[in-house]
Write a protein that holds these residues in place. Sequence first.
Motif, PDB file in Angstrom:
ATOM      1  N   PRO A 233       0.831  -1.215   0.000  1.00  0.00           N
ATOM      2  CA  PRO A 233       0.000   0.000   0.000  1.00  0.00           C
ATOM      3  C   PRO A 233       0.867   1.269   0.000  1.00  0.00           C
ATOM      4  O   PRO A 233       1.790   1.373   0.806  1.00  0.00           O
ATOM      5  CB  PRO A 233      -0.778  -0.094   1.322  1.00  0.00           C
ATOM      6  CG  PRO A 233      -0.562  -1.473   1.847  1.00  0.00           C
ATOM      7  CD  PRO A 233       0.692  -2.009   1.225  1.00  0.00           C
ATOM      8  N   VAL A 234       0.571   2.187  -0.882  1.00  0.00           N
ATOM      9  CA  VAL A 234       1.301   3.467  -0.908  1.00  0.00           C
ATOM     10  C   VAL A 234       0.958   4.209   0.395  1.00  0.00           C
ATOM     11  O   VAL A 234      -0.207   4.386   0.721  1.00  0.00           O
ATOM     12  CB  VAL A 234       0.886   4.317  -2.138  1.00  0.00           C
ATOM     13  CG1 VAL A 234       1.553   5.692  -2.097  1.00  0.00           C
ATOM     14  CG2 VAL A 234       1.220   3.581  -3.430  1.00  0.00           C
ATOM     15  N   GLY A 235       1.993   4.602   1.144  1.00  0.00           N
ATOM     16  CA  GLY A 235       1.759   5.256   2.434  1.00  0.00           C
ATOM     17  C   GLY A 235       1.747   4.257   3.584  1.00  0.00           C
ATOM     18  O   GLY A 235       1.505   4.631   4.725  1.00  0.00           O
ATOM     19  N   GLY A 236       1.974   2.963   3.274  1.00  0.00           N
ATOM     20  CA  GLY A 236       2.048   1.938   4.332  1.00  0.00           C
ATOM     21  C   GLY A 236       0.710   1.282   4.617  1.00  0.00           C
ATOM     22  O   GLY A 236      -0.340   1.743   4.168  1.00  0.00           O
ATOM     23  N   SER A 237       0.759   0.201   5.400  1.00  0.00           N
ATOM     24  CA  SER A 237      -0.452  -0.592   5.655  1.00  0.00           C
ATOM     25  C   SER A 237      -1.538   0.204   6.377  1.00  0.00           C
ATOM     26  O   SER A 237      -2.725  -0.130   6.284  1.00  0.00           O
ATOM     27  CB  SER A 237      -0.121  -1.808   6.519  1.00  0.00           C
ATOM     28  OG  SER A 237       0.931  -2.513   5.985  1.00  0.00           O
ATOM     29  N   GLY A 238      -1.126   1.228   7.109  1.00  0.00           N
ATOM     30  CA  GLY A 238      -2.095   2.053   7.840  1.00  0.00           C
ATOM     31  C   GLY A 238      -3.134   2.678   6.914  1.00  0.00           C
ATOM     32  O   GLY A 238      -4.243   3.029   7.341  1.00  0.00           O
ATOM     33  N   GLU A 239      -2.768   2.807   5.628  1.00  0.00           N
ATOM     34  CA  GLU A 239      -3.701   3.410   4.657  1.00  0.00           C
ATOM     35  C   GLU A 239      -4.951   2.546   4.457  1.00  0.00           C
ATOM     36  O   GLU A 239      -5.991   3.037   4.033  1.00  0.00           O
ATOM     37  CB  GLU A 239      -3.004   3.601   3.306  1.00  0.00           C
ATOM     38  CG  GLU A 239      -1.982   4.697   3.293  1.00  0.00           C
ATOM     39  CD  GLU A 239      -2.566   6.064   3.643  1.00  0.00           C
ATOM     40  OE1 GLU A 239      -3.562   6.466   3.019  1.00  0.00           O
ATOM     41  OE2 GLU A 239      -2.022   6.704   4.569  1.00  0.00           O
ATOM     42  N   ILE A 240      -4.827   1.262   4.746  1.00  0.00           N
ATOM     43  CA  ILE A 240      -5.973   0.367   4.523  1.00  0.00           C
ATOM     44  C   ILE A 240      -7.125   0.803   5.429  1.00  0.00           C
ATOM     45  O   ILE A 240      -8.244   1.062   4.962  1.00  0.00           O
ATOM     46  CB  ILE A 240      -5.548  -1.106   4.752  1.00  0.00           C
ATOM     47  CG1 ILE A 240      -4.538  -1.500   3.654  1.00  0.00           C
ATOM     48  CG2 ILE A 240      -6.747  -2.043   4.771  1.00  0.00           C
ATOM     49  CD1 ILE A 240      -4.057  -2.932   3.702  1.00  0.00           C
ATOM     50  N   LEU A 241      -6.857   0.906   6.712  1.00  0.00           N
ATOM     51  CA  LEU A 241      -7.899   1.347   7.643  1.00  0.00           C
ATOM     52  C   LEU A 241      -8.337   2.787   7.325  1.00  0.00           C
ATOM     53  O   LEU A 241      -9.525   3.101   7.291  1.00  0.00           O
ATOM     54  CB  LEU A 241      -7.385   1.278   9.084  1.00  0.00           C
ATOM     55  CG  LEU A 241      -8.346   1.822  10.138  1.00  0.00           C
ATOM     56  CD1 LEU A 241      -9.553   0.907  10.310  1.00  0.00           C
ATOM     57  CD2 LEU A 241      -7.640   2.008  11.480  1.00  0.00           C
ATOM     58  N   LYS A 242      -7.339   3.637   7.050  1.00  0.00           N
ATOM     59  CA  LYS A 242      -7.645   5.060   6.798  1.00  0.00           C
ATOM     60  C   LYS A 242      -8.601   5.250   5.639  1.00  0.00           C
ATOM     61  O   LYS A 242      -9.389   6.188   5.614  1.00  0.00           O
ATOM     62  CB  LYS A 242      -6.340   5.810   6.465  1.00  0.00           C
ATOM     63  CG  LYS A 242      -5.735   6.510   7.641  1.00  0.00           C
ATOM     64  CD  LYS A 242      -4.678   7.486   7.147  1.00  0.00           C
ATOM     65  CE  LYS A 242      -3.508   7.490   8.089  1.00  0.00           C
ATOM     66  NZ  LYS A 242      -2.279   7.976   7.484  1.00  0.00           N
ATOM     67  N   THR A 243      -8.511   4.397   4.630  1.00  0.00           N
ATOM     68  CA  THR A 243      -9.367   4.580   3.452  1.00  0.00           C
ATOM     69  C   THR A 243     -10.697   3.824   3.569  1.00  0.00           C
ATOM     70  O   THR A 243     -11.664   4.188   2.911  1.00  0.00           O
ATOM     71  CB  THR A 243      -8.638   4.141   2.158  1.00  0.00           C
ATOM     72  OG1 THR A 243      -8.169   2.798   2.331  1.00  0.00           O
ATOM     73  CG2 THR A 243      -7.463   5.046   1.842  1.00  0.00           C
ATOM     74  N   ILE A 244     -10.738   2.775   4.387  1.00  0.00           N
ATOM     75  CA  ILE A 244     -11.987   2.005   4.504  1.00  0.00           C
ATOM     76  C   ILE A 244     -12.911   2.615   5.579  1.00  0.00           C
ATOM     77  O   ILE A 244     -14.138   2.626   5.427  1.00  0.00           O
ATOM     78  CB  ILE A 244     -11.696   0.509   4.806  1.00  0.00           C
ATOM     79  CG1 ILE A 244     -10.884  -0.109   3.657  1.00  0.00           C
ATOM     80  CG2 ILE A 244     -12.994  -0.280   4.992  1.00  0.00           C
ATOM     81  CD1 ILE A 244     -10.411  -1.531   3.901  1.00  0.00           C
TER      82      ILE A 244
END
Length: 530
Positions: A233-244
């Motif tokens: 993920p661009v921006g790191g795995s934290g982006e997954i939660l941030k976008t969902i």
Amino acid sequence: MSIQSYKQNPKLANDYEAIIIGSGIGGLTLAALLAKEGKKVLVLERHYTAGGFTHIFKRRGYEWDVGIHYIGEMQRKNSVLRKLFDYISDNNLEWADMGDVYDIIVIGDKKYEFTKGTQNLKKQLKSYFPEEAEGIEKYFNLIFEATKHSQSFFMDKALPPIMSKMAGSFMRKKYLKFAEQTTYSVLKSCTQNEELIKVLTGQYGDYGLPPKQSSFAMHCAVVRHYLSGGSFPVGGSGEILKTIAPVIAKAGGTILTNAEVDEVLIENNKAVGVKMKDGKTINAPKTISSAGYINTIKYLLPNAISNKYKLKENLSKLKHSAAHLGLYIGLNGTPSELNLPKHNLWIYPDDADHDTCVTRFLEDTNNEFPVVYVSFPASKDPKWNERYPNKSTIDIITIIPYKTFEKWKDERWMKRGDEYENLKEHFAQRLLKVLFKHIPNLEKHIDCYELSTPLSTQHFVNYEKGEIYGIDHSPSRFKQNYLRPHTPIKNFYLTGQDVVTAGIGGAMFGGVLTFSAMTKKNILPKVMKS
Ligand SMILES: Cc1cc2nc3c(=O)[nH]c(=O)nc-3n(C[C@H](O)[C@H](O)[C@H](O)COP(=O)(O)OP(=O)(O)OC[C@H]3O[C@@H](n4cnc5c(N)ncnc54)[C@H](O)[C@@H]3O)c2cc1C
């Protein structure tokens, strides 16, 4: 706000349509799919941060990913998994390609590259093992044959029990033929070359079981998943939660951290909500557990209910997957200054097969590590340099028996004492030694490191034996028909990795199947058209 803490007087709605226990990618996928249909859901997470294994942690000026190192199928923009990620994140999640080589299998002094694209990989493997060309072809044919039958096997899981009783055994039959065999036995039908078998199963750490114990179905799922390369993920795995999370919030949903569920509330054989650890109750028409099958049956369902349906008997047919050590390293210098690659390294001993290496290590951890997996997340994320200038990170993972650290299981996190810390340091040094043997120039750039043990996995993600991938992926797992969204209790469902398989993709498909089971709708055509 979509993510709130249970400890801080959260503003909750009084009309959630569903409660999801656990905010891993399985729970988040289901929550977002329901939200896209306008349903207001409440996701309850016991950890102080949401995301399950997709969460990141920050310390000493660095950020590390816990349960994501690479995801397959993201560069194929029309793959089901990519479309699903796009759908549940409203197209806000971006993916960085890891390049032509995604994994390198290191056996002693030899290196075997796994290159993107089926034909490329075949060619590469044949260049290492020219006399095995026929066996390699046969192997790939079997991978695709098994994959073809996986769809109807998993579709059966979403069917209402009565329909599954009628059509299920037919739908499962062809895939089960592959799933019931061990990886090793199928590979032996393709080649007698043990080195080739060792290379072909060089990603076994992605599912945690060596070839003589793992189901060929799981092996196929992982190999096929990465055939089109790896992405991060661009921006790191934290982006997954941030976008969902915003997608869930748009429909009025809430994610609540520090929110440990104690029990599922059941009245007249219907789930009506949950009782929290502090005794408060929250009601909703539907409740879903994404906290893992063993946790759910053993700890979340009232005893009277699990006894009534003999659910605890199922537990004796299941095994926990392996536990692991994770070494999180911080380094001075940018990934390019340190020449860090994007691909992962799988480092193996060269004197025995995978099964022997695992067995001897589990018997005596003074033996050589059976596998050392090295990932370079800082170089995989194109935004890393702007987020963390002049720094880099490396993650190293190996298998470890839970019992090695078990005696500290009742001690508090960070307060487990010197003996525990010394044992951690012993393993950390051994893992660093392996790293420096393969990339010597890194030693002088190490700034800090921290080792996680099975007790960390137990503490943060609530897996009772610190298991890395939920239930293990043996042939027998695939025959356990109760690992499906429907349960004998009305309005109570299961989701996440134990319903399908481990892996981000597996857990997400768990969310898709549970959505279908709950709504009787197949959401995939809509996802694919979006
Ligand atoms: C070290 C490691 C590396 C990995 N690397 C990769 C990789 O590179 N690629 C890949 O595809 N997969 C990888 N995986 C696998 C992948 O991360 C998991 O299979 C997947 O994230 C599981 O998702 P899940 O939603 O099923 O469960 P989880 O992410 O485990 O979520 C379950 C959640 O339930 C919560 N919970 C439990 N009990 C309660 C309770 N009583 N009340 C409230 N909440 C509760 C837990 O705290 C947790 O947050 C890796 C896993 C690990 C451990």
